[in-house]
Design an enzyme around this catalytic site. Structure first.
Site, short mmCIF file in Angstrom:
data_model
loop_
_atom_site.label_atom_id
_atom_site.label_comp_id
_atom_site.label_asym_id
_atom_site.label_seq_id
_atom_site.Cartn_x
_atom_site.Cartn_y
_atom_site.Cartn_z
CG PHE A 15 0.12 -6.06 4.98
CD1 PHE A 15 -0.30 -5.48 6.17
CD2 PHE A 15 -0.69 -7.03 4.43
CE1 PHE A 15 -1.48 -5.86 6.80
CE2 PHE A 15 -1.87 -7.43 5.04
CZ PHE A 15 -2.26 -6.85 6.22
CB CYS A 65 -0.95 -0.03 1.19
SG CYS A 65 -1.83 -1.59 1.26
CG HIS A 97 -6.42 0.34 1.11
ND1 HIS A 97 -5.59 1.14 0.33
CD2 HIS A 97 -5.62 -0.22 2.07
CE1 HIS A 97 -4.37 1.07 0.80
NE2 HIS A 97 -4.35 0.26 1.85
CE LYS A 128 -6.49 3.89 2.03
NZ LYS A 128 -5.65 5.09 2.22
CG HIS A 165 -2.44 4.33 5.04
ND1 HIS A 165 -2.29 4.13 3.68
CD2 HIS A 165 -2.58 3.08 5.58
CE1 HIS A 165 -2.33 2.83 3.42
NE2 HIS A 165 -2.52 2.18 4.55
CG PHE A 212 1.23 4.13 7.44
CD1 PHE A 212 2.44 4.82 7.43
CD2 PHE A 212 0.09 4.77 7.89
CE1 PHE A 212 2.51 6.13 7.89
CE2 PHE A 212 0.15 6.08 8.35
CZ PHE A 212 1.36 6.76 8.35
#
Lengths: 85, 410
Positions: free
Chosen positions: B396, B165, B337, B332, B303, B394
């Site tokens: 994974f 992301c 997302h 979002k 985010h 931010f």
């Protein structure tokens, strides 16, 4: 399967897989110069013909000699006859 | 060495809310959500989330077949967004092919749909001869960058960031650096992502998706809200034209903003749990590189995906740095997302907010969760002059990115 069936099915591959107008699909059409296929398309042509006709031609050296649409019709006809034997 | 200054001169977007920047902004301004119930996802066993935000793909056949054959959904989106961006920036064809223009386009991975198709072909009877020639080019991690570069004839840098992301914001950061260092004059930068049940599944197995609103899709995701229950996946592409300020001025280009700061960092602690210390570090380093103080920032585009843990950590970090002194919103709720594309699409929307002196509120934020309080949540449309904005992403893998833009280019 008649020759006419083969012509119809090969033309369907060219229309569906390569988005070529049916009017351009003539036996004398050169698949590179007239129909615009390139080296990647030849890989996909083999995949599509194998699926369409239930044949295995990936390692068949005769594929390298194909230049025109008519060559493909004749090649499939020969393959079908060989399978028939 | 004197670093070059970098400005943004073109924008392009393919999004679940419309296939142009104008359509995207119009939909956001009318408070529209792109999130829908996806009946086909009922077929995926174990998938809890049944809502998503698909792009309505159109005009893809305008891309010639021999270019299109190596493109999965995300590459088609990227090409269409890139075409919009170069048109918006008035980039000439000879600039594309001159070697001083490059592209950096990120995504989580290659086309998820194409990867699934390749596995289906191969796993059925392990027959390689059934695999089309171009499937590989749709599946590779650099598929969007590669396809955009090939389609447009780009002969400069061609790079692909892959940080889930944070991919798009990292791409913009990489393009910023390439121009700052004088390696390239112009860079097409952004991200792209294609939606597929396997993509949603990657979050769903971690219980990070929204699953309580399958019958009320417009009510989710709910960034920072007390009733949030996870993220909703979307897709699309956002591409920005970054350019050397001197060159942009010389050719009389329209300038949206100057990029004045950027940072990206790892959290070094957990692959899926974001951590406020690392977010604080990332934002503070970005502000430091921009030479601005927290009080100078006029707007933060968060985010905030609406996960329980992620929103809490981001709110904590924003509170620690800015207290409640800077308006914060997340987009979002409108778009879902868009993952590897989100940093670019949301930055584009933020630049339009900057242009219009208007802040779009966080859709579906009705009651800020107690863990997310103490920051200035924008809950209704707010008119405000924005000179400096901060964009957060931010990802994974514990990867953070933050970008700082300034409207007044002196």
């Amino acid at each position: 399967m008649t020759e006419q069936d083969i012509i119809k099915m090969v033309n369907e591959v060219f229309a569906d897989s390569f988005e070529i107008e049916k009017g351009k699909l003539k036996p004398e059409a050169n698949i590179f110069n007239d129909l615009g296929l390139d080296s990647l398309d030849i890989v996909d042509l083999v995949v599509a013909l194998q699926k369409k006709f239930g044949i295995t031609i990936r390692s068949d050296e005769r594929v390298r000699n194909i230049r025109t649409l008519g060559d493909i019709y004749q090649f499939i006809l020969i393959i079908k006859k060989e399978i028939g034997k | 060495m004197q670093l070059k200054r970098v400005v943004i001169t073109g924008l392009g977007a393919i999004t679940p809310l419309g296939n142009s920047v104008g359509e995207l902004i119009c939909a956001i301004e009318s408070g529209k959500s792109a999130v829908e119930y996806i009946p086909e996802w009922e077929d995926t066993i174990g998938l809890r989330c049944k809502v998503g935000a698909y792009v309505r793909m159109e005009n893809e056949k305008l891309i010639p077949r021999q270019s299109r054959r190596s493109m999965g959904r995300l590459s088609i989106f990227a090409v269409q967004a890139a075409e919009q961006a170069i048109k918006d920036a008035n980039i000439r064809p000879e600039q594309l092919t001159g070697g001083r223009l490059g592209c950096v386009i990120g995504s989580t991975m290659g086309s998820a749909e194409s990867l699934a198709e390749a596995f289906e072909i191969m796993s059925a009877d392990k027959d390689l001869s059934k695999l089309p020639s171009t499937k590989f080019f749709q599946c590779v991690s650099h598929t969007a960058a590669m396809n955009v570069a090939q389609y447009l004839g780009i002969t400069g840098y061609v790079l692909a960031t892959s940080a889930a992301c944070a991919s798009a914001l990292q791409a913009i950061g990489a393009g910023f650096d390439a121009i700052r260092l004088g390696k390239q004059d112009i860079m097409l930068c952004g991200g792209a992502e294609g939606l597929h049940p396997t993509v949603v599944g990657s979050f769903d197995v971690l219980y990070a998706t929204s699953s309580n609103y399958n019958k009320e899709p417009k009510k989710t995701p709910r960034p920072f809200d007390a009733k949030r229950d996870g993220l909703v996946c979307g897709e699309g592409s956002g591409i920005l034209v970054l350019e050397d300020l001197e060159l942009a001025r010389k050719r009389g280009a329209k300038i949206y903003a100057e990029i004045i700061g950027y940072n990206s960092c790892g959290n070094g602690s957990h692959v899926s749990e974001s951590n406020h210390q690392a977010i604080v570090f990332c934002i503070e380093e970005a502000l430091k590189s921009a030479g601005v103080n927290p009080k100078d920032v006029d707007y933060i585009n968060a985010h905030a995906t609406a996960t329980i843990q992620g929103d809490k950590e981001e709110a904590f970090a924003i509170r620690q740095i800015f207290q409640d002194g800077v308006p914060v919103s997340s987009l979002k709720g409108y778009l879902g997302h868009t993952l590897g594309a989100s940093g670019a699409i949301e930055l584009i929307a933020s630049l339009i907010m900057m242009q219009k002196s208007r802040i779009y509120p966080t859709l579906n934020l009705e009651e800020p969760d107690k863990d997310c309080q103490g920051i200035d949540h924008v809950m209704k449309l707010q008119d405000k002059k924005i000179n400096i904005l901060l964009k957060n992403c931010f990802a994974f893998g514990g990867i953070n990115a933050a970008l700082v833009c300034k409207k007044e280019v002196v």
